[in-house]
Design a protein around this motif. Structure first.
Motif, PDB file in Angstrom:
ATOM      1  N   VAL A   1     -40.572  13.041 -43.227  1.00  0.00           N
ATOM      2  CA  VAL A   1     -39.698  12.311 -42.312  1.00  0.00           C
ATOM      3  C   VAL A   1     -40.075  10.840 -42.412  1.00  0.00           C
ATOM      4  CG1 VAL A   1     -38.914  12.034 -39.941  1.00  0.00           C
ATOM      5  CG2 VAL A   1     -39.586  14.299 -40.767  1.00  0.00           C
ATOM      6  N   ALA A   2     -39.109  10.012 -42.790  1.00  0.00           N
ATOM      7  CA  ALA A   2     -39.368   8.584 -43.009  1.00  0.00           C
ATOM      8  C   ALA A   2     -38.597   7.743 -42.000  1.00  0.00           C
ATOM      9  CB  ALA A   2     -38.973   8.191 -44.432  1.00  0.00           C
ATOM     10  N   ARG A   3     -39.216   6.637 -41.605  1.00  0.00           N
ATOM     11  CA  ARG A   3     -38.596   5.691 -40.666  1.00  0.00           C
ATOM     12  C   ARG A   3     -38.420   4.354 -41.373  1.00  0.00           C
ATOM     13  NH1 ARG A   3     -42.080   5.501 -35.748  1.00  0.00           N
ATOM     14  NH2 ARG A   3     -41.005   7.456 -35.273  1.00  0.00           N
ATOM     15  N   SER A   4     -37.244   3.773 -41.247  1.00  0.00           N
ATOM     16  CA  SER A   4     -36.944   2.532 -41.957  1.00  0.00           C
ATOM     17  C   SER A   4     -37.627   1.336 -41.305  1.00  0.00           C
ATOM     18  CB  SER A   4     -35.427   2.292 -41.999  1.00  0.00           C
ATOM     19  OG  SER A   4     -35.143   1.060 -42.636  1.00  0.00           O
ATOM     20  N   ARG A   5     -38.053   0.403 -42.149  1.00  0.00           N
ATOM     21  CA  ARG A   5     -38.610  -0.876 -41.680  1.00  0.00           C
ATOM     22  C   ARG A   5     -37.665  -2.022 -42.032  1.00  0.00           C
ATOM     23  NH1 ARG A   5     -44.183  -0.822 -44.589  1.00  0.00           N
ATOM     24  NH2 ARG A   5     -44.200  -2.980 -43.852  1.00  0.00           N
TER      25      ARG A   5
ATOM     26  N   LEU B   1     -31.900  21.994 -43.991  1.00  0.00           N
ATOM     27  CA  LEU B   1     -32.186  20.962 -42.988  1.00  0.00           C
ATOM     28  C   LEU B   1     -31.014  19.994 -42.821  1.00  0.00           C
ATOM     29  CD1 LEU B   1     -35.909  20.130 -43.857  1.00  0.00           C
ATOM     30  CD2 LEU B   1     -35.065  21.254 -41.793  1.00  0.00           C
ATOM     31  N   HIS B   2     -30.418  19.583 -43.918  1.00  0.00           N
ATOM     32  CA  HIS B   2     -29.305  18.636 -43.836  1.00  0.00           C
ATOM     33  C   HIS B   2     -28.080  19.273 -43.171  1.00  0.00           C
ATOM     34  CE1 HIS B   2     -30.942  15.879 -47.291  1.00  0.00           C
ATOM     35  NE2 HIS B   2     -31.718  15.904 -46.218  1.00  0.00           N
ATOM     36  N   ARG B   3     -27.833  20.541 -43.453  1.00  0.00           N
ATOM     37  CA  ARG B   3     -26.712  21.221 -42.802  1.00  0.00           C
ATOM     38  C   ARG B   3     -27.000  21.464 -41.320  1.00  0.00           C
ATOM     39  NH1 ARG B   3     -26.519  24.927 -47.195  1.00  0.00           N
ATOM     40  NH2 ARG B   3     -27.081  26.606 -45.763  1.00  0.00           N
ATOM     41  N   PHE B   4     -28.245  21.749 -40.993  1.00  0.00           N
ATOM     42  CA  PHE B   4     -28.609  22.041 -39.612  1.00  0.00           C
ATOM     43  C   PHE B   4     -28.439  20.802 -38.725  1.00  0.00           C
ATOM     44  CE2 PHE B   4     -31.749  22.590 -36.166  1.00  0.00           C
ATOM     45  CZ  PHE B   4     -31.318  23.809 -35.656  1.00  0.00           C
ATOM     46  N   PHE B   5     -28.773  19.627 -39.254  1.00  0.00           N
ATOM     47  CA  PHE B   5     -28.691  18.388 -38.470  1.00  0.00           C
ATOM     48  C   PHE B   5     -27.439  17.569 -38.795  1.00  0.00           C
ATOM     49  CE2 PHE B   5     -33.375  19.086 -38.516  1.00  0.00           C
ATOM     50  CZ  PHE B   5     -33.573  19.161 -37.131  1.00  0.00           C
ATOM     51  N   VAL B   6     -26.430  18.187 -39.419  1.00  0.00           N
ATOM     52  CA  VAL B   6     -25.269  17.427 -39.872  1.00  0.00           C
ATOM     53  C   VAL B   6     -24.546  16.743 -38.724  1.00  0.00           C
ATOM     54  CG1 VAL B   6     -23.669  19.391 -39.733  1.00  0.00           C
ATOM     55  CG2 VAL B   6     -23.234  17.531 -41.364  1.00  0.00           C
ATOM     56  N   SER B   7     -24.572  17.331 -37.522  1.00  0.00           N
ATOM     57  CA  SER B   7     -23.891  16.706 -36.377  1.00  0.00           C
ATOM     58  C   SER B   7     -24.576  15.417 -35.933  1.00  0.00           C
ATOM     59  CB  SER B   7     -23.846  17.685 -35.202  1.00  0.00           C
ATOM     60  OG  SER B   7     -25.155  18.059 -34.808  1.00  0.00           O
ATOM     61  N   ALA B   8     -25.828  15.224 -36.351  1.00  0.00           N
ATOM     62  CA  ALA B   8     -26.575  14.019 -35.982  1.00  0.00           C
ATOM     63  C   ALA B   8     -26.562  12.972 -37.090  1.00  0.00           C
ATOM     64  CB  ALA B   8     -28.020  14.393 -35.645  1.00  0.00           C
TER      65      ALA B   8
ATOM     66  N   VAL C   1     -37.558  17.936 -36.514  1.00  0.00           N
ATOM     67  CA  VAL C   1     -37.704  18.387 -37.893  1.00  0.00           C
ATOM     68  C   VAL C   1     -38.843  19.400 -37.996  1.00  0.00           C
ATOM     69  CG1 VAL C   1     -38.031  17.655 -40.288  1.00  0.00           C
ATOM     70  CG2 VAL C   1     -36.843  16.148 -38.690  1.00  0.00           C
ATOM     71  N   ALA C   2     -39.921  19.149 -37.265  1.00  0.00           N
ATOM     72  CA  ALA C   2     -41.054  20.081 -37.275  1.00  0.00           C
ATOM     73  C   ALA C   2     -40.636  21.446 -36.747  1.00  0.00           C
ATOM     74  CB  ALA C   2     -42.198  19.517 -36.443  1.00  0.00           C
ATOM     75  N   GLN C   3     -39.841  21.435 -35.694  1.00  0.00           N
ATOM     76  CA  GLN C   3     -39.372  22.700 -35.118  1.00  0.00           C
ATOM     77  C   GLN C   3     -38.454  23.432 -36.087  1.00  0.00           C
ATOM     78  OE1 GLN C   3     -37.564  22.202 -31.276  1.00  0.00           O
ATOM     79  NE2 GLN C   3     -37.101  24.384 -31.022  1.00  0.00           N
TER      80      GLN C   3
END
Length: 405
Positions: free
Chosen positions: A273-277, A338-345, A373-375
């Protein structure tokens, strides 16, 4: 029919008077009259502008009048002197400098510094400021090169290399020469021979628009226990440049043969999981919620090393905020889940503009927290992710209601 002679033509009646030529008076008009007319024009110009016309003026009429006046004022007639009520004939004409004239000693500069310090050489700053050009600090410079490094998990692949080598020695698989300029599209699990070493495509990451063209980042593992992560276009070029390069033939008769995909890799990897700078205000203000979800088989920090040049990473450095190891699960399937699971977000409006002004819409970024994501990763490991859904409004993973879609 007899053609008329010139005498016959001139003997005919000149109906339109074309042959009547009036001789020009010798000496033309009175020069004094012309000089007086010029003096009157210059007098009117002087009364309006407070100066005599300039021969180097940008205005064509002023330049023409100044040139005529310079000539006429050199030899004024008696009529001009009598008409000169402002004394313009006594006004010294501006010195006309010609490039043919030898410069005076004072006008010759002694050094380059004296030339550049001359106020007459001052340049409008707008003429020297670069526009529509990328600053040197922001140019397409990679943060790392695709160098050879030791493969930390080579033991996972050792048996594959030995099996392919034995198959080549027995003749069960063929090494096909790579033709120069051949367009090769390597897939995960494909084997090549490059510079005398067996090379396996261990990972083909998500497509990016790096350098203005669509490309992939590869993870290539070599039979000597090293690995590299070139762009697919760079790897293809290295094969074309190597006269000894070979493509190792696949197992089976073709894509319809079940054995054709036997080289495909289904080994575990790492969820990150990456966070943009990024300094982009639209991204910066929501950076604590906006995260990239990716899966890779290589070292995570090496995967994101060139993030500022990769539209997949929003053309900015990133920080890794969470890592989850996969155990005996297909890396590609996990990433798709993972991408399909969170597609609404997934933010539909998120995009970056590359160096060529083209908009790129990354698909791996979501409004989720690392804990989400961990869950989800745990549910994948348990094989129960299909029984849950992500509520983007409440930002919560919850069990699906029976009968609900």
């Amino acid at each position: 029919m007899t053609r008329p002679t010139l005498d016959d033509i001139f003997a005919e009646d000149d109906e339109f008077g074309l042959l009547e030529v009036r001789p020009r008076a010798a000496g033309g008009s009175n020069p004094g009259d012309r000089g007086v007319a010029v003096l009157r024009e210059v007098t009117a110009f002087y009364e309006e502008h407070g100066r005599i016309p300039d021969t180097d003026a940008d205005d064509h009429d002023e330049m023409r009048l100044g040139t005529i006046w310079n000539r006429a004022s050199q030899t004024p007639t008696d009529q001009m002197i009598a008409e000169d009520r402002l004394g313009l004939l006594n006004v010294a004409a501006p010195l006309q400098v010609s490039w043919r004239d030898e410069p005076s000693t004072e006008d010759v500069p002694d050094s380059l510094d004296e030339i550049f310090d001359d106020d007459d050489l001052s340049v409008d700053p707008s003429l020297v400021v670069l526009k529509h050009a990328t600053a040197a600090a922001d140019r397409h410079l990679p943060d790392h090169r695709a160098e050879f490094v030791p493969c930390r998990d080579f033991e996972l692949y050792r048996d594959r290399f030995e099996a392919v080598q034995q198959a080549l020695e027995r003749g069960d698989r063929q090494a096909i020469p790579v033709k120069k300029w051949a367009v090769i599209e390597p897939l995960e699990g494909d084997f090549f021979i490059r510079n005398g070493l067996l090379a396996m495509i261990a990972e083909k990451s998500e497509m990016t628009a790096r350098g203005g063209s669509r490309d992939h980042r590869l993870r290539v593992i070599f039979s000597n226990g090293t690995e590299s992560d070139p762009l697919m276009s760079s790897f293809r070029k290295s094969l074309n440049d190597d006269k000894t390069a070979r493509l190792v033939q696949k197992v089976g008769m073709g894509p319809l043969d079940p054995d054709w995909e036997s080289d495909q890799l289904e080994l575990s990897g790492t969820i990150y999981v990456a966070r943009s700078r990024s300094d982009d205000p639209a991204i910066k203000q929501q950076r604590m919620l906006l995260h990239k979800i990716g899966v890779t088989s290589q070292d995570v920090h090496r995967r994101v090393a060139d993030a500022r040049n990769d539209p997949t990473f929003l053309l900015a450095p990133v920080e890794i905020v969470a890592i989850y190891e996969l155990k005996n699960l297909s890396r590609r399937k996990v990433e798709n889940l993972l991408h399909r699971f969170f597609v609404s977000a997934r933010p539909a409006e998120l995009f970056v503009t590359d160096r060529f002004g083209k908009k790129v819409f990354p698909k791996e970024w979501f409004y989720v927290l690392p804990d989400h994501v961990a869950q989800a990763a745990k549910l994948i490991g348990d094989g129960t992710l299909h029984g849950y859904r992500y509520d983007v409004v409440r930002q919560k993973i919850e069990r699906k209601v029976e009968g609900a879609r």
